[in-house]
Write a protein that holds these residues in place. Structure first.
Motif, PDB file in Angstrom:
ATOM      1  N   ASP A 192       0.820  -1.213   0.000  1.00 15.78           N
ATOM      2  CA  ASP A 192       0.000   0.000   0.000  1.00 15.78           C
ATOM      3  C   ASP A 192       0.851   1.260   0.000  1.00 15.78           C
ATOM      4  OD1 ASP A 192      -2.313  -1.464  -0.071  1.00 15.78           O
ATOM      5  OD2 ASP A 192      -2.729  -1.303   2.085  1.00 15.78           O
ATOM      6  N   ARG A 193       1.998   1.216   0.701  1.00 14.06           N
ATOM      7  CA  ARG A 193       2.805   2.430   0.786  1.00 14.06           C
ATOM      8  C   ARG A 193       3.432   2.792  -0.563  1.00 14.06           C
ATOM      9  NH1 ARG A 193       8.223   0.985   4.327  1.00 14.06           N
ATOM     10  NH2 ARG A 193       9.445  -0.035   2.695  1.00 14.06           N
ATOM     11  N   VAL A 195       1.689   2.877  -3.235  1.00  9.15           N
ATOM     12  CA  VAL A 195       0.537   3.425  -3.954  1.00  9.15           C
ATOM     13  C   VAL A 195       0.396   2.762  -5.336  1.00  9.15           C
ATOM     14  CG1 VAL A 195      -0.754   5.556  -4.339  1.00  9.15           C
ATOM     15  CG2 VAL A 195       1.260   5.602  -2.870  1.00  9.15           C
ATOM     16  N   ARG A 269       4.678   7.607  -2.998  1.00  8.19           N
ATOM     17  CA  ARG A 269       4.547   7.495  -1.550  1.00  8.19           C
ATOM     18  C   ARG A 269       3.382   8.357  -1.062  1.00  8.19           C
ATOM     19  NH1 ARG A 269       7.435   3.782  -1.973  1.00  8.19           N
ATOM     20  NH2 ARG A 269       9.282   3.213  -0.740  1.00  8.19           N
ATOM     21  N   HIS A 270       2.701   7.874  -0.021  1.00 10.03           N
ATOM     22  CA  HIS A 270       1.702   8.694   0.656  1.00 10.03           C
ATOM     23  C   HIS A 270       2.407   9.754   1.497  1.00 10.03           C
ATOM     24  CE1 HIS A 270      -1.594   6.069  -0.501  1.00 10.03           C
ATOM     25  NE2 HIS A 270      -0.950   5.020  -0.019  1.00 10.03           N
ATOM     26  N   ASP A 271       1.722  10.864   1.720  1.00 10.86           N
ATOM     27  CA  ASP A 271       2.285  11.933   2.543  1.00 10.86           C
ATOM     28  C   ASP A 271       1.980  11.619   4.007  1.00 10.86           C
ATOM     29  OD1 ASP A 271       3.487  14.206   3.383  1.00 10.86           O
ATOM     30  OD2 ASP A 271       1.948  15.588   2.650  1.00 10.86           O
ATOM     31  N   THR A 272       2.778  10.739   4.588  1.00 13.98           N
ATOM     32  CA  THR A 272       2.547  10.264   5.946  1.00 13.98           C
ATOM     33  C   THR A 272       3.825  10.359   6.766  1.00 13.98           C
ATOM     34  OG1 THR A 272       3.145   7.977   5.382  1.00 13.98           O
ATOM     35  CG2 THR A 272       0.814   8.611   5.121  1.00 13.98           C
ATOM     36  N   THR A 275       6.444   7.870   5.541  1.00 21.21           N
ATOM     37  CA  THR A 275       7.193   8.392   4.403  1.00 21.21           C
ATOM     38  C   THR A 275       8.208   9.436   4.845  1.00 21.21           C
ATOM     39  OG1 THR A 275       5.350   8.006   2.882  1.00 21.21           O
ATOM     40  CG2 THR A 275       6.980   9.631   2.210  1.00 21.21           C
ATOM     41  N   SER A 296       6.522  11.077  -5.949  1.00 18.61           N
ATOM     42  CA  SER A 296       5.539  11.870  -5.207  1.00 18.61           C
ATOM     43  C   SER A 296       6.221  13.084  -4.572  1.00 18.61           C
ATOM     44  CB  SER A 296       4.892  11.032  -4.105  1.00 18.61           C
ATOM     45  OG  SER A 296       4.310   9.861  -4.613  1.00 18.61           O
ATOM     46  N   THR A 317      -1.088  13.682  -3.735  1.00 14.84           N
ATOM     47  CA  THR A 317      -2.344  12.925  -3.784  1.00 14.84           C
ATOM     48  C   THR A 317      -2.192  11.644  -4.599  1.00 14.84           C
ATOM     49  OG1 THR A 317      -2.987  14.365  -5.627  1.00 14.84           O
ATOM     50  CG2 THR A 317      -3.865  14.904  -3.430  1.00 14.84           C
ATOM     51  N   ASN A 318      -1.170  11.602  -5.465  1.00  8.25           N
ATOM     52  CA  ASN A 318      -0.857  10.405  -6.266  1.00  8.25           C
ATOM     53  C   ASN A 318      -2.026   9.952  -7.143  1.00  8.25           C
ATOM     54  OD1 ASN A 318       1.854   9.913  -5.193  1.00  8.25           O
ATOM     55  ND2 ASN A 318       0.812   9.387  -3.284  1.00  8.25           N
TER      56      ASN A 318
END
Length: 373
Positions: A192-193, A195, A269-272, A275, A296, A317-318
């Motif tokens: 999931d990471r 994306v 990558r998600h903005d987390t 990350t 990203s 937002t990918n």
């Protein structure tokens, strides 16, 4: 291995230590290409845990607890760089080292909590590591600015060493023939990471707009339960089934040649917070081939690269539409694609080289050593 080589170039001998099944001895020096190493047999230090991950951790902790003082004396060790996300392992190293040498932690990932990591004990181990163990060490080697900020807030000495980049044999020099599909490449698991829906859904959009795209997946892709949703998406789409090639795990020249033959890479990558703490070690390995990387635009990366200069950013937002737009831009502008790839390669060789990061790390370690006297 690259860290060891980088330190060697600065006059610091770094010996790698790790498990090797079937060794037949509690520990022994082993032959490795280009650097000294010590292996220990996990079957001879076996300990039980609640999960395979905890079993490996308890086994390693037992080995270091029982043998590290001897290793430190035998090899006249000045310092130790730990590389582990489990508190039980790092704590055993710190206690076994005592006052004989300094101990710093090479921190890479700060995992997001999920059900699997919660149940197998990894989340608890990392929580204990950050809460109780790391603050007692002599310093932090951070792969990201996020780790350096974490250390700064706690008054811990720290240094930023993202990823040691080495040059490769195969480098892109000319665009692919225009009659061939535009080849984008991913490396690693489709967790999931990563994306995966961002780049998978981008492929049909490109095809609908007249850009023939092929996606090459390098690595053990599709063999993990964490990739289930991505594989379902792939199997449910006829466009993807025709245009995705699973190339499997590769190393050495075979890997480098396939990376150089791609037209572009995708790394999302998600903005987390996860990350924020991890700089992907594969990113310089991709950029050094001279091919552009679609990346990203999150805080961890935006301060190191420039859009359409040495990297191709897409919004954090990918969205598949944004990824597809960047793919089509690169496919339709081969000279600009080469320019971005060349600039990216230059950035990596200048800013992430063994010499540059090795010097930075060596100076940090020397300072830590001097501060203990």
């Amino acid at each position: 291995m690259r860290m060891s080589k980088a330190l060697s170039e600065q006059g610091i001998e770094a010996t790698l230590v790790g498990a090797q099944k079937g060794l037949g001895k509690v520990w022994d020096e082993v032959d490795t290409p280009g650097f000294p190493a010590i292996a220990y047999d996990p079957d001879l230090s076996k300990a039980k845990g609640i999960s395979p991950a905890m079993t490996r951790g308890r086994t390693a902790a037992r080995f270091y607890r029982e043998n590290l003082p001897e290793l430190v004396r035998h090899f006249s060790v000045d310092g130790i760089i730990t590389y582990d996300a489990q508190a039980q392992v790092v704590e055993s190293i710190r206690k076994a080292a005592g006052d004989r040498c300094f101990v710093v932690a090479d921190m890479v990932e700060l995992f997001a909590v999920d059900m699997q990591r919660f149940l197998n004990g990894v989340s608890y181990q990392q929580w204990q590591l950050c809460r109780k163990v790391l603050p007692t060490l002599d310093g932090i080697v951070g792969i990201s600015h996020g780790w350096c900020e974490w250390a700064e807030q706690r008054g811990l000495p720290h240094v930023w060493c993202p990823s040691f980049a080495e040059d490769c044999k195969f480098v892109r020099s000319d665009p692919s023939p225009p009659d061939q599909p535009f080849t984008i490449c991913t490396v690693g698991y489709w967790w999931d990471r990563e994306v995966p829906e961002g780049f998978l859904n981008a492929v049909p959009i490109c095809v609908e707009n007249g850009v023939e795209v092929q996606l090459n997946a390098i690595g053990k892709t599709g063999q993990s339960r964490r990739e289930r949703s991505a594989m379902k998406l792939h199997e449910s789409n006829d466009v993807l089934k025709k245009r995705v090639n699973f190339l499997g795990f590769m190393t050495g020249d075979t890997l480098e040649k396939n990376l150089a033959d791609a037209d572009a890479f995708v790394l999302l990558r998600h903005d987390t917070r996860e990350t924020d703490m991890l700089f992907p070690t594969r990113l310089p390995e991709l950029m050094v081939t001279g091919n552009p990387v679609i990346l990203s635009k999150v805080r961890n990366f935006s301060g190191s690269f420039r859009h359409n200069h040495d990297i191709c950013f897409v919004p954090a937002t990918n969205r598949a539409e944004d990824v597809a737009e960047q793919i089509m831009f690169l496919a339709n502008n081969p000279e600009k694609r080469l320019e971005i790839g060349r600039n990216g390669r230059m950035t990596v060789l200048q800013e992430f080289s063994l010499a540059r990061l090795g010097t930075r790390l060596a100076e940090f370690l020397q300072k830590i050593k001097s501060g203990r006297k």
